[in-house]
Design a protein around this motif. Structure first.
Motif, short mmCIF file in Angstrom:
data_model
loop_
_atom_site.label_atom_id
_atom_site.label_comp_id
_atom_site.label_asym_id
_atom_site.label_seq_id
_atom_site.Cartn_x
_atom_site.Cartn_y
_atom_site.Cartn_z
N ILE A 31 7.06 -51.04 -31.80
CA ILE A 31 7.24 -50.46 -29.90
C ILE A 31 6.82 -51.91 -29.70
N ILE A 32 8.21 -52.34 -28.55
CA ILE A 32 8.36 -53.11 -27.80
C ILE A 32 8.25 -53.08 -27.11
N ASN A 33 6.95 -53.99 -25.85
CA ASN A 33 7.06 -53.51 -24.77
C ASN A 33 8.09 -54.40 -23.91
N ASP A 34 8.63 -53.08 -22.93
CA ASP A 34 9.14 -53.91 -22.09
C ASP A 34 10.47 -54.64 -22.16
N ASP A 35 11.56 -53.88 -22.70
CA ASP A 35 12.32 -54.96 -23.40
C ASP A 35 13.41 -54.14 -23.92
N LEU A 36 14.23 -52.78 -23.52
CA LEU A 36 14.85 -51.92 -23.49
C LEU A 36 16.41 -52.62 -24.84
N GLU A 37 17.03 -53.67 -23.98
CA GLU A 37 18.01 -54.24 -25.03
C GLU A 37 17.21 -54.70 -26.59
N LEU A 38 15.87 -54.92 -26.39
CA LEU A 38 15.42 -56.02 -27.46
C LEU A 38 15.38 -55.13 -28.54
N VAL A 62 13.99 -50.73 -33.00
CA VAL A 62 12.54 -49.60 -33.29
C VAL A 62 12.49 -49.21 -31.83
N GLY A 63 10.82 -48.82 -31.55
CA GLY A 63 10.03 -48.07 -30.40
C GLY A 63 10.29 -49.19 -29.28
N LEU A 64 9.89 -48.55 -28.41
CA LEU A 64 9.84 -49.01 -26.85
C LEU A 64 8.85 -48.01 -26.62
N HIS A 65 7.94 -49.04 -25.41
CA HIS A 65 6.86 -48.66 -24.66
C HIS A 65 6.75 -49.09 -23.43
N ALA A 123 15.45 -45.35 -21.03
CA ALA A 123 15.67 -45.58 -22.43
C ALA A 123 16.12 -44.15 -23.74
N ARG A 124 15.46 -43.11 -23.00
CA ARG A 124 15.49 -42.24 -24.14
C ARG A 124 17.06 -42.47 -24.49
N ALA A 125 17.78 -41.95 -23.57
CA ALA A 125 19.50 -42.04 -23.12
C ALA A 125 20.22 -42.59 -24.50
N ARG A 126 19.14 -44.28 -23.87
CA ARG A 126 20.22 -45.35 -24.69
C ARG A 126 19.90 -45.18 -26.03
N LEU A 127 18.71 -45.10 -26.63
CA LEU A 127 17.70 -45.09 -28.56
C LEU A 127 17.94 -43.67 -28.70
N GLY A 128 18.41 -42.90 -28.24
CA GLY A 128 18.12 -41.42 -28.43
C GLY A 128 17.13 -40.63 -29.16
N GLY A 129 17.55 -39.40 -29.55
CA GLY A 129 16.22 -38.33 -29.81
C GLY A 129 15.05 -39.48 -30.28
N ASP A 130 15.13 -39.79 -31.63
CA ASP A 130 14.42 -39.49 -32.55
C ASP A 130 13.35 -41.81 -32.34
N CYS A 131 13.60 -41.93 -31.29
CA CYS A 131 13.59 -43.32 -31.03
C CYS A 131 11.67 -42.75 -30.37
N VAL A 132 10.75 -43.72 -30.91
CA VAL A 132 8.63 -43.61 -30.35
C VAL A 132 8.91 -44.84 -29.24
N LEU A 133 9.28 -43.71 -28.45
CA LEU A 133 9.65 -44.15 -26.08
C LEU A 133 8.04 -44.15 -25.84
N GLY A 134 7.25 -44.32 -25.49
CA GLY A 134 6.11 -44.63 -24.85
C GLY A 134 6.01 -44.89 -23.13
N GLY A 135 4.67 -44.23 -22.37
CA GLY A 135 5.10 -44.74 -20.91
C GLY A 135 3.45 -45.01 -20.45
N THR A 136 3.58 -45.62 -19.48
CA THR A 136 2.11 -46.06 -19.60
C THR A 136 2.16 -45.30 -18.02
N CYS A 137 0.53 -44.69 -18.18
CA CYS A 137 0.85 -43.30 -17.07
C CYS A 137 -0.90 -43.70 -15.95
N HIS A 138 -1.55 -44.69 -16.63
CA HIS A 138 -3.16 -45.60 -15.81
C HIS A 138 -3.43 -43.97 -15.92
N ALA A 139 -3.72 -43.46 -14.87
CA ALA A 139 -5.31 -42.59 -15.19
C ALA A 139 -4.44 -41.77 -14.47
#
Length: 207
Positions: free
Chosen positions: A66-73, A79-82, A93-109
């Motif tokens: 998973i790459i942190n905070d770099d959609l282009e990379l 690979v995946g993206l956070h 990011a989902r539109a760019r990377l496609g449906g199969d890519c692992v995509l995570g998001g920070t939600c704090h609390a």
């Protein structure tokens, strides 16, 4: 691939001096299922080379990069993206990377942030900080009750992050964390073999 288990996150200062690849491989040998490459520097050439080498290690060990905070990379390497809050749109990011890519998001609390992340196509939602953290200092914001609420409300895997240790991880897993994200308790070690031992101990908590 199931999003479950130890989620290792690299830290550039902690893994300086040639430690990045051997320590990352040790974590993967020990059972890390996801490895996040987190490098906030502007050295694009080095970051590409390091991420490419880590992607190869992950493939070899059946894990996911998973790459942190770099959609282009992430797009370049396939690979995946956070993304943290303010790091760009999960939907874009989902539109760019496609449906199969692992995509995570920070939600704090905040469950509201998690709701938005899920709506925008996040594969997993990450909550924290649960404990005092070297990487993101400050008072812990998230509670184990938040995990209960998130597990009841969302059908996505949940990542717990922020000062997680071998002592505190079991309580988070028991309350619904599908993965624990670990930096210092894994990589602040004197040798690669110590990293591997620590990774095995974290992975065993999920057995």
């Amino acid at each position: 691939m199931t999003l479950h288990g130890l989620y290792a996150i690299t830290d550039t200062p902690l893994l300086a001096g040639g430690k990045l690849l051997p320590y990352a491989e040790a974590a993967l040998r020990g059972g890390a299922r996801l490895l996040q490459y987190r490098d906030k520097s502007g050295d694009d050439a080095r970051r590409f080379d390091e991420a490419q080498a880590l992607a190869e290690l992950c493939r070899h060990h059946g894990a996911m990069l998973i790459i942190n905070d770099d959609l282009e990379l992430a797009a370049r390497l396939g690979v995946g993206l956070h993304l943290g809050q303010g790091d760009g749109s999960l939907a874009a990011a989902r539109a760019r990377l496609g449906g199969d890519c692992v995509l995570g998001g920070t939600c704090h609390a905040q469950l509201e942030l998690a709701e938005r992340a899920v709506a925008e196509g996040a594969s997993y939602i990450a909550f924290g900080r649960f404990f005092n953290s070297n990487t993101k200092p400050g008072a812990p914001a998230a509670t184990v009750e938040l995990l209960d609420q998130a597990r009841a409300r969302f059908d996505r895997p949940i990542v717990a992050i922020g000062g997680v240790s071998l002592d505190t991880a079991p309580g988070l897993i028991a309350r619904g964390a599908s993965m624990v994200a670990v930096i210092h308790a894994l990589f602040a070690a004197d040798s690669a073999s110590e990293v591997e031992d620590r990774a095995r101990a974290f992975a065993a908590l999920f057995d």
